[in-house]
Enzyme design. Structure first.
Site, mmCIF file in Angstrom:
data_model
loop_
_atom_site.group_PDB
_atom_site.id
_atom_site.type_symbol
_atom_site.label_atom_id
_atom_site.label_comp_id
_atom_site.label_asym_id
_atom_site.label_seq_id
_atom_site.Cartn_x
_atom_site.Cartn_y
_atom_site.Cartn_z
ATOM 1 N N HIS A 27 0.819 -1.227 0.000
ATOM 2 C CA HIS A 27 0.000 0.000 0.000
ATOM 3 C C HIS A 27 0.846 1.266 0.000
ATOM 4 O O HIS A 27 0.332 2.348 -0.250
ATOM 5 C CB HIS A 27 -0.937 -0.009 1.209
ATOM 6 N N ASP B 31 3.371 9.376 -0.689
ATOM 7 C CA ASP B 31 2.171 8.650 -0.299
ATOM 8 C C ASP B 31 1.935 7.553 -1.327
ATOM 9 O O ASP B 31 1.965 7.837 -2.533
ATOM 10 C CB ASP B 31 0.970 9.610 -0.282
#
Ligand code: ADQ
Length: 468
Positions: free
Chosen positions: A158, A366
């Site tokens: 992720h 991110d």
């Protein structure tokens, strides 16, 4: 799919389904996946016991079967707070300066992965496919294979996969990456992270790219791919018209009459670029005295990982910075900045996003960033707000119609704020439509289906290791 889907992640926290879900994009995405397929969600219960027993606790939560196991306090220290959040998280977010390299963490990480594998293995039936999530559990497939599990096992990361030169800062990086070759499929959020992984394998593991998506390394083969995660856009659209969302929107509108709301929503984490964002807002106020009274910035950031020092430090710095901005610009009847450290229900968040003229999403790094997608999904199609997005969020690759900024530059953030606030409605609508189209099409179901399909399609790939 003939068998079941077994999802494995560090924490198991299916949402209760009443809108009061826990923080974290991962939890939302996994619950959506498990509702579609029959399956099990396996992982840590969030509780600790004196000694590890391996006892399973199985229960149904919000339509999802959750199988959890408790860990020891030392596991929490070495595996979760240690190797996962003090070593891998900072390193993979390019914060080598914050990364701690400690062999005890390493050992704890391997121990917990082994414990997870031993507890999970008896649950696995021959037809099941196993989908492992995130940096906490990279060596899990290796441990499962050692116990004789031959099922298809996929892994999804992720967070970003860092550049080769960053990755080699990790002691025993080769062992960690080699363990990834026990999966059938490894998925990344973007093609960029996939390429960084491939580059590592080509350089450090005598690797070769056989064809796009098929890698050789350590004398073995591995399928890789990019699967950008999305939000449950349909559910978000439904939620934004709920009574609670509308009430929250009205409340926010009432506190910003004659003003524009700028909103940021993030876990309190140094990767989210909050300091630079605060400085960007301060620079905007300094340079645009005529606009000062026209804006209110709301930053929502619930605290996370409080046991890790770097998180305590950044919180202190942000408290000081928010105080400084208000001290500098506030008047008796007005303050420009609101700094809030609590969680909100998702329907309330939808209402807050809907009331905001600007969504300010500026992480320094991110993996994807789901807040950017939620902000877009919550907008009024006839009068949407503007998304300002970091070019270093994985989401930027899909969301080119946002105002993209370099999050390291407060000046660039200040310029983007000015531009967003002055943007004509026609341009806002045009940009929003393109963004919304992507967010709706590439949603969480598309992500899940693409990954599961790729993993299933890979059935024949468990061949004996190739020796080169
Ligand atoms: P996170 O780092 O947690 O996720 P993000 O993708 O933005 O980051 O997801 C955060 C989630 O938490 C969003 O759904 C948001 O609505 C929710 N949230 C944030 N603040 C909240 C609050 N105050 N109250 C309630 N909810 C709140 C990791 C990676 C990301 C990746 C996701 C999913 O770091 O890059 O996008 O996993 O893969």
């Amino acid at each position: 799919m003939s068998g079941r889907l077994i999802v494995v992640s560090n924490r198991v926290n299916p949402p209760s389904g009443d809108g009061e879900e826990s923080v974290g994009g991962l939890a939302m995405a996994l619950a959506a996946a498990l509702k579609e397929y029959s399956g099990i969600w396996f992982g840590w219960s969030g509780k600790t016991t004196e000694t590890f027993t391996g006892e399973l606790n199985v229960q149904k939560v919000g339509g999802v079967t959750a199988a959890t196991v408790d860990l020891e306090e030392i596991d929490l220290e070495e595996y979760y707070n240690g190797y996962a959040n003090k070593t891998l998280w900072p390193l993979f977010h390019y914060r080598n300066d914050l990364a701690a390299f400690d062999r005890a963490f390493d050992k704890g990480y391997m121990r917990v992965n082994c414990r997870f594998a031993e507890t999970l293995a008896p649950l696995i039936r021959p037809d099941d496919i196993v989908w492992v999530h995130d940096y906490h559990l990279i060596p899990l497939a290796k441990e499962l294979r050692a116990l004789g599990i031959k099922n298809r096992i996929g892994f999804f990361l992720h967070i970003p996969w860092p550049a080769h030169q960053v990755m080699v800062n990790l002691p025993r990086h080769r062992q960690l990456v080699e363990s990834m070759f026990d999966y059938d499929l490894v998925g990344f959020q973007t093609a960029e992270y996939q390429q960084a992984f491939e580059e590592y394998v080509l350089n450090e593991a005598e690797g070769a790219l056989v064809r796009p998506g098929l890698l050789m390394g350590f004398g073995r083969r591995l399928e890789v791919g990019a699967f950008p995660i999305g939000i449950d856009a349909a559910d978000f659209a439904r939620m934004k018209t709920s009574a609670r969302a509308r009430r929250m929107r009205d409340l926010m509108m009432a506190c910003t009459v004659f003003r524009h709301l700028i909103v940021g929503v993030d876990r309190l984490d140094y990767s989210k670029g909050l300091e630079e964002r605060f400085l960007g807002f301060e620079a905007f106020l300094q340079r645009n005295p005529d606009m000062r009274r026209e804006v209110l910035m709301l930053q929502i950031a619930p605290v996370s990982r409080e046991a890790v020092e770097a998180y305590q430090e950044i919180r202190g710095r942000l408290d000081a910075l928010s105080g400084r901005i208000n001290g500098e610009f506030a008047d008796v009847d007005w303050a420009p900045f609101r700094w809030v450290n609590r969680n909100y229900r998702r329907d309330e968040l939808a209402g807050i996003y809907a009331a905001a003229r600007v969504g300010l999403v500026t992480p320094l790094r991110d993996g994807m960033n789901l807040v950017a997608k939620e902000y877009v999904a919550a907008q009024d199609p006839d009068d949407p707000g503007v998304l300002i997005l970091s070019r270093f969020a994985g989401a930027a690759l899909q969301m080119q119609d946002a105002l993209l900024v370099n999050p390291n530059s407060p000046e660039e953030i200040a310029d983007a704020l000015k531009r967003a606030l002055a943007m004509e409605k026609a341009e806002r609508v045009r940009r929003w439509r393109a963004l919304f189209e992507t967010v709706s099409r590439e949603d969480v179901s598309a992500w899940r289906d693409a990954f599961v399909k790729a993993l299933e399609g890979n059935a024949e790939s468990r061949r004996p290791a190739l020796v080169v």
